[in-house]
Every structure is written in structure tokens, then in C-alpha cells.
Write an enzyme that holds these catalytic residues in place. Structure first.
Site, PDB file in Angstrom:
ATOM      1  N   GLY A  17       1.188  -1.277  -0.002  1.00  0.00           N
ATOM      2  CA  GLY A  17      -0.452   0.084  -0.130  1.00  0.00           C
ATOM      3  C   GLY A  17       0.776   1.317  -0.138  1.00  0.00           C
ATOM      4  O   GLY A  17       1.911   1.156   1.215  1.00  0.00           O
ATOM      5  N   ARG A  78       0.184  -5.475  -6.312  1.00  0.00           N
ATOM      6  CA  ARG A  78       0.620  -6.797  -6.400  1.00  0.00           C
ATOM      7  C   ARG A  78       0.517  -7.711  -7.515  1.00  0.00           C
ATOM      8  O   ARG A  78       0.783  -7.006  -8.259  1.00  0.00           O
ATOM      9  CB  ARG A  78      -0.768  -6.940  -6.091  1.00  0.00           C
ATOM     10  CG  ARG A  78      -1.653  -6.458  -4.706  1.00  0.00           C
ATOM     11  CD  ARG A  78      -3.203  -6.363  -4.438  1.00  0.00           C
ATOM     12  NE  ARG A  78      -3.683  -5.873  -2.769  1.00  0.00           N
ATOM     13  CZ  ARG A  78      -3.172  -5.741  -1.628  1.00  0.00           C
ATOM     14  NH1 ARG A  78      -2.152  -6.723  -1.630  1.00  0.00           N
ATOM     15  NH2 ARG A  78      -3.850  -5.332  -1.451  1.00  0.00           N
ATOM     16  N   ASP A 109       5.435  -5.391   6.227  1.00  0.00           N
ATOM     17  CA  ASP A 109       5.733  -6.724   6.126  1.00  0.00           C
ATOM     18  C   ASP A 109       5.201  -7.742   5.506  1.00  0.00           C
ATOM     19  O   ASP A 109       6.204  -8.219   4.737  1.00  0.00           O
ATOM     20  CB  ASP A 109       4.819  -7.167   7.856  1.00  0.00           C
ATOM     21  CG  ASP A 109       3.322  -6.797   7.296  1.00  0.00           C
ATOM     22  OD1 ASP A 109       2.865  -7.303   6.322  1.00  0.00           O
ATOM     23  OD2 ASP A 109       2.326  -7.990   8.654  1.00  0.00           O
ATOM     24  N   THR A 132       4.809   2.235   5.581  1.00  0.00           N
ATOM     25  CA  THR A 132       2.929   1.781   5.668  1.00  0.00           C
ATOM     26  C   THR A 132       2.518   3.347   6.878  1.00  0.00           C
ATOM     27  O   THR A 132       2.905   3.119   7.985  1.00  0.00           O
ATOM     28  CB  THR A 132       2.856   0.518   5.998  1.00  0.00           C
ATOM     29  OG1 THR A 132       1.834   0.578   6.265  1.00  0.00           O
ATOM     30  CG2 THR A 132       3.795   0.266   7.401  1.00  0.00           C
ATOM     31  N   ASP A 134      -0.309   2.407   8.714  1.00  0.00           N
ATOM     32  CA  ASP A 134      -0.530   1.710   9.577  1.00  0.00           C
ATOM     33  C   ASP A 134       0.534   1.174  10.746  1.00  0.00           C
ATOM     34  O   ASP A 134       0.568   1.261  12.472  1.00  0.00           O
ATOM     35  CB  ASP A 134      -0.861  -0.039   9.374  1.00  0.00           C
ATOM     36  CG  ASP A 134      -2.045   0.088   8.907  1.00  0.00           C
ATOM     37  OD1 ASP A 134      -2.648   0.602   8.373  1.00  0.00           O
ATOM     38  OD2 ASP A 134      -2.163  -0.740   7.731  1.00  0.00           O
ATOM     39  N   ASP A 136       2.705  -0.845  11.999  1.00  0.00           N
ATOM     40  CA  ASP A 136       2.817  -1.613  12.219  1.00  0.00           C
ATOM     41  C   ASP A 136       3.668  -2.396  12.467  1.00  0.00           C
ATOM     42  O   ASP A 136       3.507  -3.847  11.837  1.00  0.00           O
ATOM     43  CB  ASP A 136       1.682  -3.071  12.284  1.00  0.00           C
ATOM     44  CG  ASP A 136       1.292  -2.575  10.493  1.00  0.00           C
ATOM     45  OD1 ASP A 136       1.892  -2.387   9.652  1.00  0.00           O
ATOM     46  OD2 ASP A 136       0.480  -3.276  10.251  1.00  0.00           O
ATOM     47  N   ARG A 178      -6.382  -2.457   9.809  1.00  0.00           N
ATOM     48  CA  ARG A 178      -7.354  -4.089   9.697  1.00  0.00           C
ATOM     49  C   ARG A 178      -6.358  -4.873  10.857  1.00  0.00           C
ATOM     50  O   ARG A 178      -6.868  -5.638  11.983  1.00  0.00           O
ATOM     51  CB  ARG A 178      -7.399  -4.536   8.010  1.00  0.00           C
ATOM     52  CG  ARG A 178      -7.625  -6.017   8.484  1.00  0.00           C
ATOM     53  CD  ARG A 178      -7.385  -6.379   6.552  1.00  0.00           C
ATOM     54  NE  ARG A 178      -5.950  -6.655   6.387  1.00  0.00           N
ATOM     55  CZ  ARG A 178      -5.434  -5.964   5.629  1.00  0.00           C
ATOM     56  NH1 ARG A 178      -6.088  -4.857   5.355  1.00  0.00           N
ATOM     57  NH2 ARG A 178      -3.868  -6.228   5.635  1.00  0.00           N
TER      58      ARG A 178
END
Length: 329
Positions: A17, A78, A109, A132, A134, A136, A178
Site C-alpha cells: 500500500g 500486487r 511486512d 506504511t 499503519d 505496525d 485492519r
């Protein structure tokens, strides 16, 4: 950490993303290569572009004026073929044919998983840069794009609050996250949410209803519930409907922020972080270090094995969860 041979030519790609600040990271990689007298090649479309040799040489002028742009000038895509050993072998052969000694991968990741497989299966010298929204990724306090996304959500909450207050409404706002509640927790505190629902701290419907009833007793006429898309409460529309059924006096509305959180000009913090990490990635390859991710911990540059960055997950600060319960009265 893998030691590599002398580096003279570095490749760079963005994967997964998009995140605000990726262009600033590309710019830093390219200009660090120019500063140290290294060749640099950019691959368009992530691993798909790497496999198809969709590439071009990049120099300091080719990345002019991109630091303020959102998204990624190298594009992202992708690529299911890259999931196979044969696909990765094809990518590794492109790097060898182009004479590229090291590869910088900017992404999350999933992108790092692909990078680490290139390293372990074909000996490709790779360094990851965490890009990213996020936040994360294990091994860094902040990822590129996170600060911008949090500010985007906070601004949206401020705007929606004007409407909520004007009409005495209860708004459920869904933000991204998410598998991680970093955005929701940070933006929720800054935006004054009555309740913040994130995957790491699930709430039951009775608990949420009780909180809203307490807010009403405290003469709070409007409220905002910030819901991370991965929260265990389920679909935000279903949650809003269930809440409205139990609290019929509330005028309940839903706003899904969606991909607006990914776009926009990166914040100052993201531009600085991206610049720092882009240069660090090139310097780590020069020093013979590979199979790592560069990041920041306690405001200092840090490196983490890609295998750890992939296999471990950070969690939101517990104290911030405590803070939310105090200030949202």
C-alpha cells in the site's frame, strides 16, 4: 545481518500500500547514491516491475520536486507470480543482469517478506525501509506515512464534530487499521473521541452503550466513536445499527474515511523520517550490511533483522489506552 560485497549499483522499489512520504524516501535513496558516487536504478510497480525489468536509471535531478507529493512515483502493484520460487528467481536474475549489487525495498511486512526471501534464496543484498500508514512494523517507533495518516484522521474528526455538535448526533467514524490500532488510538485521543475501538482493546456492545449513556447523563449532546476497521466489534454499519436500536434517542450516523487516509502531501515529520531512512539504507548497504530494516528507536537510527521485522508485531502504548478512559468523560 548479512555481510555483502562492495556496492556500486543500488536498486529501489516501493511495494504494498502507498504511504505519504514514500517519494521522500525514494528521493533520499537516489540522492544518497549520487552523493556517494553509486549508480541507482528505480523499478516501477514493485516486485512486478522488478520481475519484468521495468526500470530506469535515476539521478539527483530525476527526483526533483517529489518530496511534497503523496503516493509513489515508482508506483506499486500486487504480484502473485512473485509469491512463487520461480517468480523470485526471475526477479533475482534481473538484478544480476542489470549489475545491481543491493536492493532497497520501501514497504510493509508483506514487502519485507518478499525481500527476505530474495536474500535467503538467491543471496540478494536487501535493506528494507518501513513505509506504511499503519505503523505496525516491529523494530521502529514510527513508519513512513503514519504521522500524515493520523493527522488526516484527526482533521476529519474535527470537521465531522462540527456537524455532530450542530445536530446533536452520534457519529461512528471508521479509520484504517485492519490488524493494528495505532492510527485509531492516536487520532482518537487527539480528536476527542468518546470511545476508541481498536483490535488490541476490544469493547463489547453493552460496554459501549454504557459509556454513551454515561455521556448523556453528563449532558454530552454529541459524541464520536472512532472505530479501526479491524476492531472485533464487527462492521461499523452493523455496530451503529445495534447501538441505535438500544439508544433510540440518538441520531446515529456513519462516516468511513477509507483511502483518503493514504493520500495527500506528507507531513514534515514523515518527510524528515523518510529522508533519514533513505540515506541510512544506502549507507548500510555500503557498509556491507544487508537483510535488515532501518528504522528509528528513541529518536536514534536503529537496524532490525528483516526476519524479526516480519515475525514480530508492535503493540500500542498501554498508557495511551489508560489516557483515553480519563479524558473522554
Amino acid at each position: 545481518m548479512t555481510k555483502t560485497k562492495t556496492i556500486s549499483h543500488i536498486g529501489v522499489l516501493t511495494s504494498g500500500g502507498d504511504a505519504p512520504g514514500m517519494n521522500a524516501a525514494i528521493r533520499a535513496v537516489v540522492r544518497a547514491c549520487a552523493f556517494y558516487g553509486l549508480d541507482c536504478t528505480g523499478f516501477r510497480g514493485g516486485y512486478k516491475g522488478l520481475m519484468n525489468a521495468d526500470a530506469s536509471r535515476m539521478d539527483a535531478r530525476s527526483v526533483a520536486h517529489i518530496i511534497s507529493r503523496g503516493g509513489t512515483v515508482l508506483k506499486s502493484a500486487r504480484c502473485m507470480e512473485f509469491h512463487s520460487h520461480e517468480g523470485r528467481e526471475k526477479a533475482a536474475s534481473v538484478l544480476k543482469r542489470e549489475g545491481i549489487d543491493g536492493l532497497v525495498v520501501i514497504g510493509g511486512d508483506g514487502s519485507f517478506t518478499g525481500a527476505d526471501l530474495l536474500r535467503s534464496e538467491f543471496g540478494v543484498a536487501v535493506v528494507g525501509i518501513p513505509g506504511t500508514i499503519d505503523n505496525d512494523i516491529y523494530g521502529t517507533d514510527r513508519t513512513i506515512g503514519y504521522d500524515t495518516a493520523v493527522n488526516t484522521v484527526m482533521t476529519a474528526m474535527d470537521n465531522i464534530r462540527d456537524t455532530a455538535t450542530s445536530h446533536d448526533r452520534l457519529f461512528f467514524i471508521e479509520c484504517m487499521g485492519r490488524d493494528s490500532g495505532f492510527i485509531g488510538l492516536q487520532a482518537g485521543i487527539a480528536g476527542g473521541a468518546t470511545e476508541i475501538l481498536i483490535p488490541e482493546a476490544p469493547r463489547t456492545l453493552p460496554e459501549l452503550v454504557a459509556k454513551l449513556q454515561a455521556s448523556r447523563r453528563a449532558c454530552k449532546s454529541s459524541s464520536i466513536i472512532l472505530v479501526a476497521e479491524g476492531d472485533q466489534s464487527g462492521c461499523v454499519f452493523s455496530l451503529a445499527k445495534q447501538t441505535a436500536a438500544q439508544l433510540p434517542d440518538y441520531d446515529v450516523r456513519v462516516s468511513v474515511l477509507g483511502h483518503i487516509q493514504r493520500g495527500g502531501s506528507p507531513s514534515c515529520a514523515d518527510r524528515v523520517l523518510a529522508s533519514q531512512l533513505g540515506i541510512a539504507a544506502v549507507e548500510q548497504l555500503q557498509q556491507g550490511n544487508a537483510g535488515i530494516m532501518v528504522g528509528v528507536r528513541n529518536n536514534a537510527l536503529a537496524t532490525t533483522p528483516l526476519s524479526d521485522a516480519i515475525s514480530q508485531k508492535p503493540t500500542p502504548c498501554p498508557d495511551l489506552l489508560r489516557v483515553t478512559g480519563i479524558i473522554s468523560l
